[in-house]
Design a protein around this motif. Structure first.
Motif, short mmCIF file in Angstrom:
data_model
loop_
_atom_site.label_atom_id
_atom_site.label_comp_id
_atom_site.label_asym_id
_atom_site.label_seq_id
_atom_site.Cartn_x
_atom_site.Cartn_y
_atom_site.Cartn_z
N SER A 136 0.83 -1.21 0.00
CA SER A 136 0.00 0.00 0.00
C SER A 136 0.86 1.25 0.00
O SER A 136 0.49 2.26 -0.58
N ASP A 137 1.98 1.18 0.68
CA ASP A 137 2.82 2.37 0.78
C ASP A 137 4.25 1.96 1.16
O ASP A 137 4.45 0.98 1.86
N ILE A 138 5.20 2.74 0.67
CA ILE A 138 6.61 2.52 1.03
C ILE A 138 7.16 3.85 1.51
O ILE A 138 6.91 4.88 0.89
N SER A 139 7.87 3.82 2.62
CA SER A 139 8.56 5.05 3.01
C SER A 139 9.99 4.74 3.41
O SER A 139 10.32 3.61 3.81
N ILE A 140 10.83 5.75 3.30
CA ILE A 140 12.24 5.60 3.64
C ILE A 140 12.43 6.04 5.07
O ILE A 140 11.91 7.07 5.50
N VAL A 141 13.13 5.22 5.83
CA VAL A 141 13.38 5.50 7.24
C VAL A 141 14.82 5.95 7.38
O VAL A 141 15.74 5.18 7.15
N GLY A 142 14.98 7.22 7.75
CA GLY A 142 16.34 7.74 7.85
C GLY A 142 17.07 7.52 6.54
O GLY A 142 16.54 7.72 5.47
N ARG A 143 18.32 7.03 6.65
CA ARG A 143 19.07 6.75 5.44
C ARG A 143 19.39 5.28 5.33
O ARG A 143 20.21 4.88 4.52
N TYR A 144 18.75 4.49 6.16
CA TYR A 144 19.24 3.11 6.25
C TYR A 144 18.17 2.06 6.00
O TYR A 144 18.50 0.88 5.96
N ALA A 145 16.91 2.45 5.86
CA ALA A 145 15.88 1.42 5.83
C ALA A 145 14.65 1.86 5.06
O ALA A 145 14.45 3.04 4.78
N LEU A 146 13.81 0.86 4.77
CA LEU A 146 12.49 1.11 4.20
C LEU A 146 11.45 0.60 5.17
O LEU A 146 11.67 -0.37 5.90
N SER A 147 10.30 1.25 5.17
CA SER A 147 9.18 0.71 5.89
C SER A 147 8.01 0.61 4.93
O SER A 147 7.85 1.42 4.03
N PHE A 148 7.24 -0.44 5.07
CA PHE A 148 6.14 -0.72 4.16
C PHE A 148 4.82 -0.69 4.90
O PHE A 148 4.76 -1.05 6.08
#
Ligand SMILES: [Zn+2]
Length: 111
Positions: A73-85
């Motif tokens: 449904s959605d992807i976001s970037i967490v800081g500079r080290y990770a993705l959250s879905f």
């Protein structure tokens, strides 16, 4: 054990992150490797505390609990080290470090 957050280098630096349809993700890394991920496979590998026992590292989530029809449904970037879905089952607590994504890509091919 290496500290994941401090791990740097082209193998864990994404050059391009592209959603591929509703249920796919493609990451091109700075070292040129291209990885394709499918939503249900990623969801089953969710590293969050609801899906993996924090103390034992044992996976609590049953793979068969996740539909093969699951989508992103959605992807976001967490800081500079990770993705959250955010998945179509509304689960959204997993933080997937780039290192973890790269490991999934290298390790569980064809799963
Ligand atoms: Zn989870």
């Amino acid at each position: 054990m290496n500290n994941v957050m401090e791990r740097r280098g082209p193998a864990v630096e994404p050059r391009e992150i592209m959603q591929d349809g509703d249920a796919g993700l493609r990451i091109t890394w700075a070292d040129g490797r291209e990885c394709h991920f499918k939503a249900p496979v990623l969801r089953r590998s969710c590293p969050c505390a609801q899906c993996v026992n924090e103390w034992t590292g044992q996976r609590v989530l049953q793979p068969e609990a996740i539909s093969d029809e699951l989508s992103i449904s959605d992807i976001s970037i967490v800081g500079r080290y990770a993705l959250s879905f955010r998945w179509s089952d509304n689960h959204e607590t997993g933080i997937y470090s780039f290192r973890y994504l790269r490991e999934l890509c290298e390790g569980d091919n064809g799963q």
